[in-house]
Design a protein around this motif. Structure first.
Motif, mmCIF file in Angstrom:
data_model
loop_
_atom_site.group_PDB
_atom_site.id
_atom_site.type_symbol
_atom_site.label_atom_id
_atom_site.label_comp_id
_atom_site.label_asym_id
_atom_site.label_seq_id
_atom_site.Cartn_x
_atom_site.Cartn_y
_atom_site.Cartn_z
ATOM 1 N N PHE A 191 35.414 38.047 41.128
ATOM 2 C CA PHE A 191 34.369 37.885 40.113
ATOM 3 C C PHE A 191 34.084 39.211 39.416
ATOM 4 N N THR A 192 34.151 40.327 40.158
ATOM 5 C CA THR A 192 33.964 41.656 39.556
ATOM 6 C C THR A 192 34.997 41.901 38.465
ATOM 7 N N ILE A 193 36.256 41.625 38.790
ATOM 8 C CA ILE A 193 37.336 41.846 37.826
ATOM 9 C C ILE A 193 37.181 40.914 36.629
ATOM 10 N N GLY A 194 36.821 39.642 36.894
ATOM 11 C CA GLY A 194 36.680 38.677 35.815
ATOM 12 C C GLY A 194 35.594 39.059 34.821
ATOM 13 N N VAL A 195 34.406 39.408 35.314
ATOM 14 C CA VAL A 195 33.305 39.813 34.426
ATOM 15 C C VAL A 195 33.657 41.111 33.719
ATOM 16 N N SER A 196 34.252 42.056 34.467
ATOM 17 C CA SER A 196 34.644 43.334 33.883
ATOM 18 C C SER A 196 35.634 43.138 32.739
ATOM 19 N N GLU A 197 36.574 42.209 32.916
ATOM 20 C CA GLU A 197 37.555 41.972 31.850
ATOM 21 C C GLU A 197 36.912 41.333 30.631
ATOM 22 N N CYS A 198 35.954 40.449 30.849
ATOM 23 C CA CYS A 198 35.222 39.866 29.715
ATOM 24 C C CYS A 198 34.547 40.966 28.890
ATOM 25 N N VAL A 199 33.853 41.861 29.583
ATOM 26 C CA VAL A 199 33.157 42.966 28.920
ATOM 27 C C VAL A 199 34.168 43.890 28.241
ATOM 28 N N PHE A 200 35.273 44.154 28.939
ATOM 29 C CA PHE A 200 36.278 45.078 28.425
ATOM 30 C C PHE A 200 36.944 44.545 27.156
ATOM 31 N N LEU A 201 37.185 43.235 27.101
ATOM 32 C CA LEU A 201 37.742 42.634 25.889
ATOM 33 C C LEU A 201 36.777 42.791 24.715
#
Length: 308
Positions: free
Chosen positions: A96-106
């Motif tokens: 979940f950390t990676i998933g949310v982080s990738e959303c923000v990063f995009l």
């Protein structure tokens, strides 16, 4: 319950093909994203904010697939479908950390494209090295805090019924189905958090591309318009693929959807997208293709030098 088990849903005769698919996809993801990271790190021509973000996106993709696929491969080899309560919590937290982080990063990547196309004179001063690192670290911090809250919330529920997880890994929707209490508040929490964690960056992406399209329409030369569009097309493709599948999975107040659909979507954003993103970003980028060729041709020579 000390241990949970993944539900065995695939016929025995298909296990070999599924294992081969997972293994090949994982190896391809490691190699392709590893090459992107190595190429951007080594080639001076790629020391630009756009490629800094692309390298970090490849790190996200490597982590995203590594937190789930190796455990799946081990399950196929050992035939042990069980996972401990603590290991399940850790897997879900990291995932979940990676998933949310990738959303923000995009979202940050869209802002980078907005600055490059709409404010080219201010681009180098705003998107400097310090700003790039701050945005990168910020995406991980946001992802960690959001994931910590959701993981704590889910694993504080009472689980007293079945211990079969109808999924390939520990994720929020299938775990909520196992709780022996009303999970509406948890489902609502997941919906709200995902609306904030994915919705806010999506709005940033939307606003950025509205302004980008307006700026592109004001460019008089067709060559200039084509160049501006080509720098955005790869990012837009990644956004559509990633946001499309994650929103279908999490942006609903309903944990009782189709298990098969959820598993298919999870395979798409955990395995397929990390594998094809390097192709999306490299095939239409001349600088990236040239730098990749140089690095690929350098590797055998370097290996020969080491062997001597």
């Amino acid at each position: 319950m000390d241990k949970w088990q993944r539900e065995s849903t695939e016929p025995q005769k298909c296990e070999g093909r599924i294992f081969t698919f997972f293994l090949c996809a994982y190896i391809f993801t490691l190699v392709s994203n590893g090459l992107i990271i190595l190429t951007i790190s080594l080639e001076s021509i790629l020391q630009k904010p756009m490629y800094f973000f692309l390298r970090n996106l490849s790190v996200h993709e490597l982590c995203f697939t590594t937190v789930t696929v190796p455990k799946l491969l081990q399950v196929f080899i050992s035939k042990d479908l069980s996972i401990s309560f603590s290991a399940c919590a850790i897997q879900m937290f990291i995932f979940f950390t990676i998933g949310v982080s990738e959303c923000v990063f995009l979202g940050f990547m869209a802002f980078d494209r907005y600055m490059a196309i709409c404010h080219p004179l201010r681009y180098t001063s705003v998107m400097n090295t310090q700003m790039c690192y701050q945005l990168s670290v910020g995406s991980w911090v946001i992802g960690s805090f959001v994931s910590l809250g959701q993981t704590s919330f889910v694993f504080s529920l009472p689980y007293c019924g079945s211990n079969l997880i109808a999924h390939y890994f520990c994720d929020i929707p299938p775990l909520l189905k196992l709780a022996c209490t009303n999970t509406f508040i948890n489902e609502l929490s997941v919906f709200i958090v995902c609306m904030c964690g994915a919705g806010v960056p999506f709005l940033l992406i939307l606003c950025s591309y509205v302004n980008i399209m307006i700026s592109i329409l004001l460019i008089h030369s067709s060559e200039g318009r084509h160049k501006a569009l080509s720098t955005c097309s790869a990012h837009l493709t990644s956004v559509i693929l990633f946001y499309g599948t994650t929103m279908l999975t999490y942006l609903r107040i309903d944990t009782y959807g189709s298990d098969k659909n959820d598993r298919f979507l999870s395979l798409f954003y955990c395995i397929i997208i990390p594998a094809i993103n390097p192709l999306i970003y490299s095939l239409r980028n001349k600088e990236m293709k040239t730098a990749l060729r140089k690095v690929i041709f350098k590797i055998p020579n370097t290996m020969n030098e080491i062997s001597y």
